[in-house]
Design a protein around this motif. Structure first.
Motif, mmCIF file in Angstrom:
data_model
loop_
_atom_site.group_PDB
_atom_site.id
_atom_site.type_symbol
_atom_site.label_atom_id
_atom_site.label_comp_id
_atom_site.label_asym_id
_atom_site.label_seq_id
_atom_site.Cartn_x
_atom_site.Cartn_y
_atom_site.Cartn_z
ATOM 1 N N VAL A 47 0.889 -1.169 0.000
ATOM 2 C CA VAL A 47 0.000 0.000 0.000
ATOM 3 C C VAL A 47 0.918 1.208 0.000
ATOM 4 C CG1 VAL A 47 -1.770 1.327 1.189
ATOM 5 C CG2 VAL A 47 -1.824 -1.174 1.304
ATOM 6 N N VAL A 48 0.900 1.960 -1.081
ATOM 7 C CA VAL A 48 1.760 3.132 -1.218
ATOM 8 C C VAL A 48 0.895 4.311 -1.644
ATOM 9 C CG1 VAL A 48 3.784 4.135 -2.322
ATOM 10 C CG2 VAL A 48 3.694 1.670 -1.925
ATOM 11 N N ALA A 49 0.878 5.352 -0.827
ATOM 12 C CA ALA A 49 0.047 6.520 -1.109
ATOM 13 C C ALA A 49 0.911 7.755 -1.314
ATOM 14 C CB ALA A 49 -0.942 6.752 0.031
ATOM 15 N N SER A 50 0.290 8.797 -1.805
ATOM 16 C CA SER A 50 0.944 10.080 -1.983
ATOM 17 C C SER A 50 0.821 10.906 -0.695
ATOM 18 C CB SER A 50 0.288 10.843 -3.133
ATOM 19 O OG SER A 50 0.275 10.068 -4.310
ATOM 20 N N ARG B 103 -9.122 4.832 3.345
ATOM 21 C CA ARG B 103 -8.328 5.751 4.172
ATOM 22 C C ARG B 103 -7.509 5.040 5.231
ATOM 23 N NH1 ARG B 103 -12.572 10.766 5.190
ATOM 24 N NH2 ARG B 103 -12.765 11.375 2.996
ATOM 25 N N ASP B 104 -8.090 4.035 5.889
ATOM 26 C CA ASP B 104 -7.348 3.353 6.946
ATOM 27 C C ASP B 104 -6.139 2.620 6.381
ATOM 28 O OD1 ASP B 104 -9.086 4.272 8.852
ATOM 29 O OD2 ASP B 104 -10.296 2.440 8.911
ATOM 30 N N MET B 105 -6.319 1.940 5.241
ATOM 31 C CA MET B 105 -5.191 1.268 4.612
ATOM 32 C C MET B 105 -4.123 2.265 4.183
ATOM 33 S SD MET B 105 -6.268 -1.960 2.224
ATOM 34 C CE MET B 105 -7.795 -1.311 1.575
ATOM 35 N N VAL B 106 -4.565 3.388 3.630
ATOM 36 C CA VAL B 106 -3.633 4.410 3.157
ATOM 37 C C VAL B 106 -2.823 4.993 4.311
ATOM 38 C CG1 VAL B 106 -3.582 6.775 2.272
ATOM 39 C CG2 VAL B 106 -4.835 5.007 1.034
ATOM 40 N N ARG B 107 -3.469 5.245 5.435
ATOM 41 C CA ARG B 107 -2.744 5.798 6.585
ATOM 42 C C ARG B 107 -1.652 4.858 7.071
ATOM 43 N NH1 ARG B 107 -8.158 7.183 8.660
ATOM 44 N NH2 ARG B 107 -8.555 9.394 8.248
ATOM 45 N N GLY B 108 -1.901 3.557 6.973
ATOM 46 C CA GLY B 108 -0.934 2.584 7.459
ATOM 47 C C GLY B 108 0.118 2.159 6.455
ATOM 48 N N GLY B 109 0.052 2.683 5.230
ATOM 49 C CA GLY B 109 0.983 2.291 4.189
ATOM 50 C C GLY B 109 2.196 3.200 4.088
ATOM 51 N N LYS B 110 2.993 2.990 3.052
ATOM 52 C CA LYS B 110 4.103 3.895 2.746
ATOM 53 C C LYS B 110 3.560 5.179 2.140
ATOM 54 C CE LYS B 110 7.542 0.329 1.646
ATOM 55 N NZ LYS B 110 8.447 -0.177 0.587
ATOM 56 N N HIS B 111 4.316 6.274 2.321
ATOM 57 C CA HIS B 111 3.887 7.561 1.780
ATOM 58 C C HIS B 111 5.035 8.186 0.992
ATOM 59 C CE1 HIS B 111 1.166 7.623 5.581
ATOM 60 N NE2 HIS B 111 0.633 6.899 4.599
ATOM 61 N N VAL B 112 4.741 8.580 -0.227
ATOM 62 C CA VAL B 112 5.727 9.216 -1.098
ATOM 63 C C VAL B 112 5.369 10.694 -1.213
ATOM 64 C CG1 VAL B 112 6.693 9.300 -3.427
ATOM 65 C CG2 VAL B 112 6.150 7.086 -2.374
ATOM 66 N N VAL B 113 6.269 11.549 -0.757
ATOM 67 C CA VAL B 113 5.998 12.981 -0.695
ATOM 68 C C VAL B 113 6.247 13.640 -2.048
ATOM 69 C CG1 VAL B 113 6.651 15.174 0.398
ATOM 70 C CG2 VAL B 113 6.563 13.075 1.759
#
Length: 204
Positions: free
Chosen positions: A127-130, A160-170
């Motif tokens: 799970v990788v979000a922006s 949203r819950d999965m996204v919060r717990g995933g990796k985040h690419v700024v």
């Protein structure tokens, strides 16, 4: 890294535009010479995805002309989760190893950023979000082991819950602007002439 060739791009374009007042569908509003909702489709058209799926509603944007299979969400009142599930179901049918979920009301997203998300994805549980440096948001990538959870989504909370717990690419805040109100649309148009405020990377 997950290869783009193994991914299905799911573009969510079925929102009801309830906060736009009398303007109708925000995705049909003009921005830089084309409909707002087509900018992401054009920006990502050279990426070698296995398949492109646009989950559509009342907007008139012609996603098929940009290589998308269109899936109609006949009941957008059920929320964002319904659109995500429709797109993921189509992706699974195409044997996708992952889905890239993007929103059609985020017209500044670039292919470069999507490549960065793919580089950060590390397998079927990914799970990788922006992020703008403050909070995670779409676009996001979900590996195939997350498909069942995505198919079970309900309401407007989406993933949203999965996204919060995933990796985040700024990336820059300007890239992640979404448009929900007439005021946000006007700020987006003003950004073209005066980008400085929005283009610095934020650090949380």
């Amino acid at each position: 890294m997950i290869a783009a060739e193994d991914c299905v791009l799911v573009l969510l374009a079925a929102g009801r535009s309830q906060r736009m007042g009398d303007l109708g569908s925000k995705l049909d509003e003009p921005f830089l010479g084309r409909a707002l909702g087509l900018h992401v489709a054009v920006a990502l058209e050279d990426m070698p995805f296995r398949e492109r799926v646009a989950v559509v509603g009342k907007a008139q944007c012609n996603y098929a002309a940009h290589g998308y299979t269109t899936v109609r969400n006949d009941d957008p009142a059920l929320g964002l989760g319904r659109s995500v599930a429709l797109g993921v179901d189509c992706a699974r049918a195409h044997g996708a190893q992952a889905v890239v979920v993007a929103l059609a009301d985020m017209p500044r997203v670039t292919a470069t950023h999507i490549w960065h998300l793919l580089e950060a994805a590390d397998g079927p549980d990914a799970v990788v979000a922006s992020s703008d440096g403050i909070s995670p948001k779409p676009p996001a990538i979900f590996g195939r082991n997350r498909f069942d959870a995505l198919l079970a989504l309900e309401g407007d909370q989406g993933a949203r819950d999965m996204v919060r717990g995933g990796k985040h690419v700024v990336t820059t805040p300007a890239e992640l602007i979404d448009v929900d109100t007439p005021e946000e649309l006007e700020r987006l148009r003003a950004l073209v002439g005066d980008p400085e405020t929005y283009t610095r990377l934020r650090r949380s």
